[in-house]
Design a protein around this motif. Sequence first.
Motif, mmCIF file in Angstrom:
data_model
loop_
_atom_site.group_PDB
_atom_site.id
_atom_site.type_symbol
_atom_site.label_atom_id
_atom_site.label_comp_id
_atom_site.label_asym_id
_atom_site.label_seq_id
_atom_site.Cartn_x
_atom_site.Cartn_y
_atom_site.Cartn_z
ATOM 1 N N PHE A 33 0.810 -1.220 0.000
ATOM 2 C CA PHE A 33 0.000 0.000 0.000
ATOM 3 C C PHE A 33 0.846 1.274 0.000
ATOM 4 C CE2 PHE A 33 0.841 -0.647 4.441
ATOM 5 C CZ PHE A 33 0.958 0.638 4.954
ATOM 6 N N LEU A 34 2.150 1.172 0.242
ATOM 7 C CA LEU A 34 3.004 2.357 0.215
ATOM 8 C C LEU A 34 3.174 2.905 -1.206
ATOM 9 C CD1 LEU A 34 5.756 1.339 2.768
ATOM 10 C CD2 LEU A 34 3.819 2.868 3.126
ATOM 11 N N GLY A 40 0.307 9.469 -4.374
ATOM 12 C CA GLY A 40 -0.774 10.384 -4.037
ATOM 13 C C GLY A 40 -2.145 9.785 -4.257
ATOM 14 N N ASP A 41 -2.209 8.478 -4.443
ATOM 15 C CA ASP A 41 -3.472 7.772 -4.684
ATOM 16 C C ASP A 41 -3.978 7.244 -3.337
ATOM 17 O OD1 ASP A 41 -5.581 6.601 -5.941
ATOM 18 O OD2 ASP A 41 -4.408 5.099 -7.015
ATOM 19 N N ILE A 42 -4.477 8.158 -2.523
ATOM 20 C CA ILE A 42 -4.857 7.853 -1.139
ATOM 21 C C ILE A 42 -5.972 6.814 -1.076
ATOM 22 C CG2 ILE A 42 -5.696 8.854 1.029
ATOM 23 C CD1 ILE A 42 -2.897 9.791 0.178
ATOM 24 N N LYS A 43 -6.945 6.923 -1.981
ATOM 25 C CA LYS A 43 -8.078 5.994 -1.959
ATOM 26 C C LYS A 43 -7.603 4.539 -2.064
ATOM 27 C CE LYS A 43 -10.603 4.932 -5.574
ATOM 28 N NZ LYS A 43 -11.495 4.974 -6.726
ATOM 29 N N TRP A 44 -6.738 4.256 -3.052
ATOM 30 C CA TRP A 44 -6.281 2.878 -3.217
ATOM 31 C C TRP A 44 -5.285 2.461 -2.139
ATOM 32 C CZ3 TRP A 44 -8.769 -0.783 -5.254
ATOM 33 C CH2 TRP A 44 -9.686 -0.513 -6.249
ATOM 34 N N ALA A 45 -4.560 3.403 -1.565
ATOM 35 C CA ALA A 45 -3.673 3.065 -0.453
ATOM 36 C C ALA A 45 -4.497 2.566 0.736
ATOM 37 C CB ALA A 45 -2.832 4.270 -0.055
ATOM 38 N N PHE A 70 -6.011 0.101 -12.106
ATOM 39 C CA PHE A 70 -6.814 0.953 -11.224
ATOM 40 C C PHE A 70 -6.285 2.389 -11.231
ATOM 41 C CE2 PHE A 70 -7.833 -2.922 -8.369
ATOM 42 C CZ PHE A 70 -8.805 -3.325 -9.250
ATOM 43 N N TYR A 71 -4.964 2.539 -11.221
ATOM 44 C CA TYR A 71 -4.345 3.865 -11.195
ATOM 45 C C TYR A 71 -4.629 4.619 -12.493
ATOM 46 C CZ TYR A 71 -0.746 7.439 -10.511
ATOM 47 O OH TYR A 71 -0.082 8.627 -10.369
ATOM 48 N N MET A 72 -4.531 3.925 -13.636
ATOM 49 C CA MET A 72 -4.844 4.565 -14.916
ATOM 50 C C MET A 72 -6.304 5.011 -14.963
ATOM 51 S SD MET A 72 -2.759 2.545 -17.864
ATOM 52 C CE MET A 72 -2.905 0.873 -17.278
ATOM 53 N N SER A 73 -7.210 4.186 -14.459
ATOM 54 C CA SER A 73 -8.627 4.540 -14.442
ATOM 55 C C SER A 73 -8.874 5.774 -13.589
ATOM 56 C CB SER A 73 -9.460 3.377 -13.925
ATOM 57 O OG SER A 73 -9.352 2.279 -14.778
ATOM 58 N N SER A 74 -8.204 5.859 -12.452
ATOM 59 C CA SER A 74 -8.403 7.025 -11.583
ATOM 60 C C SER A 74 -7.837 8.289 -12.223
ATOM 61 C CB SER A 74 -7.805 6.790 -10.202
ATOM 62 O OG SER A 74 -6.405 6.744 -10.255
#
Length: 107
Positions: A33-34, A40-45, A70-74
């Motif tokens: 999760f780090l 800066g993707d707090i939601k997925w962390a 998931f990161y690309m989608s966000s």
Amino acid sequence: MFIIMYIRFKHIDSGETKDVKMGFSWPTLFFGFLNPLFKGDIKWAIIMFVLTIATFGVAWLFFPFVYNLFYMSSLLRKGFIAYDENGYPIDRLNKNNKVNEVNKVTQ
């Protein structure tokens, strides 16, 4: 031989760019999760942290396979546009982007 492909994302308003690797996320495998926390993707962390605790670490082995997607989608939801290595927009990724909806209305 492996081909590593990156997709460049550029924010429509600020011009900020981010390069995201497609496929397996080695940093997520090693740091869990780090990795999203540093991006800066707090939601997925938070989601990764909670699921890793709830599944006694099993989720840690799942997320490296899907986190980059998931990161690309966000990023697309935040107003970034995906470009290929030649600088052309990737229509297949950008078709559901909110920015394209605005561009259609203004044209």
